[in-house]
Write a protein that holds these residues in place. Structure first.
Motif, PDB file in Angstrom:
ATOM      1  N   UNK A 101      45.623  37.406  -6.422  1.00  0.00           N
ATOM      2  CA  UNK A 101      44.466  38.279  -6.589  1.00  0.00           C
ATOM      3  C   UNK A 101      43.743  38.549  -5.281  1.00  0.00           C
ATOM      4  N   UNK A 102      42.453  38.846  -5.366  1.00  0.00           N
ATOM      5  CA  UNK A 102      41.632  39.162  -4.194  1.00  0.00           C
ATOM      6  C   UNK A 102      41.615  37.993  -3.227  1.00  0.00           C
ATOM      7  N   UNK A 103      41.635  38.329  -1.922  1.00  0.00           N
ATOM      8  CA  UNK A 103      41.645  37.287  -0.887  1.00  0.00           C
ATOM      9  C   UNK A 103      40.525  37.534   0.120  1.00  0.00           C
ATOM     10  N   UNK A 104      40.133  36.461   0.767  1.00  0.00           N
ATOM     11  CA  UNK A 104      39.113  36.492   1.829  1.00  0.00           C
ATOM     12  C   UNK A 104      37.803  37.107   1.346  1.00  0.00           C
ATOM     13  N   UNK A 105      37.455  36.846   0.102  1.00  0.00           N
ATOM     14  CA  UNK A 105      36.181  37.314  -0.435  1.00  0.00           C
ATOM     15  C   UNK A 105      35.782  36.448  -1.625  1.00  0.00           C
ATOM     16  N   UNK A 106      34.476  36.319  -1.813  1.00  0.00           N
ATOM     17  CA  UNK A 106      33.969  35.618  -2.990  1.00  0.00           C
ATOM     18  C   UNK A 106      33.712  36.576  -4.149  1.00  0.00           C
ATOM     19  N   UNK A 107      33.718  37.874  -3.831  1.00  0.00           N
ATOM     20  CA  UNK A 107      33.493  38.904  -4.845  1.00  0.00           C
ATOM     21  C   UNK A 107      34.846  39.333  -5.406  1.00  0.00           C
ATOM     22  N   UNK A 108      35.417  38.515  -6.265  1.00  0.00           N
ATOM     23  CA  UNK A 108      36.755  38.756  -6.800  1.00  0.00           C
ATOM     24  C   UNK A 108      36.743  39.916  -7.792  1.00  0.00           C
ATOM     25  N   UNK A 109      37.744  40.781  -7.669  1.00  0.00           N
ATOM     26  CA  UNK A 109      37.944  41.833  -8.653  1.00  0.00           C
ATOM     27  C   UNK A 109      39.377  41.841  -9.192  1.00  0.00           C
ATOM     28  N   UNK A 110      40.289  41.265  -8.429  1.00  0.00           N
ATOM     29  CA  UNK A 110      41.676  41.107  -8.867  1.00  0.00           C
ATOM     30  C   UNK A 110      41.942  39.626  -9.086  1.00  0.00           C
ATOM     31  N   UNK A 111      42.220  39.249 -10.323  1.00  0.00           N
ATOM     32  CA  UNK A 111      42.449  37.844 -10.658  1.00  0.00           C
ATOM     33  C   UNK A 111      43.889  37.550 -11.038  1.00  0.00           C
ATOM     34  N   UNK A 112      44.834  38.293 -10.478  1.00  0.00           N
ATOM     35  CA  UNK A 112      46.244  38.156 -10.846  1.00  0.00           C
ATOM     36  C   UNK A 112      46.828  36.844 -10.326  1.00  0.00           C
ATOM     37  N   UNK A 113      47.802  36.317 -11.081  1.00  0.00           N
ATOM     38  CA  UNK A 113      48.532  35.124 -10.666  1.00  0.00           C
ATOM     39  C   UNK A 113      50.029  35.389 -10.799  1.00  0.00           C
ATOM     40  N   UNK A 114      50.823  34.566 -10.135  1.00  0.00           N
ATOM     41  CA  UNK A 114      52.281  34.690 -10.163  1.00  0.00           C
ATOM     42  C   UNK A 114      52.850  33.373 -10.664  1.00  0.00           C
ATOM     43  N   UNK A 115      53.729  33.451 -11.676  1.00  0.00           N
ATOM     44  CA  UNK A 115      54.370  32.261 -12.235  1.00  0.00           C
ATOM     45  C   UNK A 115      55.848  32.303 -11.868  1.00  0.00           C
ATOM     46  N   UNK A 116      56.315  31.278 -11.172  1.00  0.00           N
ATOM     47  CA  UNK A 116      57.714  31.201 -10.751  1.00  0.00           C
ATOM     48  C   UNK A 116      58.556  30.554 -11.839  1.00  0.00           C
ATOM     49  N   UNK A 117      59.835  30.925 -11.878  1.00  0.00           N
ATOM     50  CA  UNK A 117      60.807  30.307 -12.790  1.00  0.00           C
ATOM     51  C   UNK A 117      60.316  30.300 -14.242  1.00  0.00           C
ATOM     52  N   UNK A 118      60.054  31.474 -14.730  1.00  0.00           N
ATOM     53  CA  UNK A 118      59.606  31.623 -16.118  1.00  0.00           C
ATOM     54  C   UNK A 118      60.663  31.072 -17.080  1.00  0.00           C
ATOM     55  N   UNK A 119      60.225  30.344 -18.099  1.00  0.00           N
ATOM     56  CA  UNK A 119      61.125  29.836 -19.133  1.00  0.00           C
ATOM     57  C   UNK A 119      60.694  30.387 -20.486  1.00  0.00           C
TER      58      UNK A 119
END
Length: 225
Positions: A101-119
């Motif tokens: 998600x958003x980087x180098x800021x405390x005002x987050x607007x993108x909260x995306x995550x990435x999950x590796x090796x989905x089962x």
């Protein structure tokens, strides 16, 4: 202003407007839905965007992800991101979750995550929760927003009709924009060309008029002599 000078000015204005629009679009926040179909043994991005409605107001935000597997009754804490640090809370996802998600800021607007090796055990419902604090001069206002994403894990990728239509519309928009630009360029070229031809005709007419006048003057001088 002459037609010859007006056409290049139109092109310059058009280019400036397109550049301005591109700059505005680049800085805008757009909420888009996350993909919902993951392929087993591959990585998968869970998208979650929550745009701040008052861009001029300072704010801080944190993001919490919850997970409810198929057959479970309640959501459990999966992941948290706050103060530019992420924490994995569910041991089933230990070492497999990355912040996207958003980087180098405390005002987050993108909260995306990435999950590796989905089962296949990762099939279920994921809830993304934004906890945002809007900071005004005299007070702070807290607001929570959440989204639920139902993810299905499949052996191989299958494309849904919505995905196909979305891609087709994207290509149609790109082709339409290119055609519009081509038409504008042809129109401006023809206008410039017509203005140039008109200027040449006027110059030729003026030259002939001057030549004719000089000829008449010479004839008059000869008669006088």
């Amino acid at each position: 202003m002459s037609p010859l000078a007006e056409a290049p000015l139109m092109l310059i204005v058009l280019v400036l407007l397109m550049a301005l629009q591109a700059g505005v679009c680049a800085g805008a926040c757009v909420e888009v839905d996350s993909d919902t179909e993951a392929v087993a043994n591959r990585g998968f991005k869970l998208g979650c965007i929550s745009c701040k409605r008052r861009g001029e107001v300072m704010a801080t935000a944190s993001v919490t992800w919850l997970f409810k597997a198929v057959g479970e009754a309640d959501f459990s804490h999966l992941y948290s991101y706050e103060d530019q640090r992420g924490t994995i809370a569910d041991e089933r996802f230990e070492g497999r979750v990355q912040w996207r998600g958003s980087r180098r800021t405390l005002d987050l607007q993108d909260g995306s995550i990435y999950i590796a090796n989905i089962t296949f055990n990762d099939t279920g419902s994921y809830k993304c929760v934004f906890s945002r604090v809007l900071i005004y001069d005299d007070y702070a206002f807290r607001i929570n927003t959440s989204k639920i994403i139902n993810v299905r894990v499949v052996p191989k990728m299958t494309r849904g009709m919505a995905s196909i239509l979305s891609e087709v519309m994207m290509y149609v928009a790109i082709v339409g924009l290119q055609l519009w630009l081509l038409v504008e360029m042809i129109y401006c070229y023809r206008k410039i060309s017509a203005a140039g031809e008109e200027a040449l005709r006027e110059s030729a007419a003026e030259y002939l008029a001057v030549a004719s006048e000089n000829k008449d003057n010479c004839a008059a001088v000869q008669v006088a002599e």
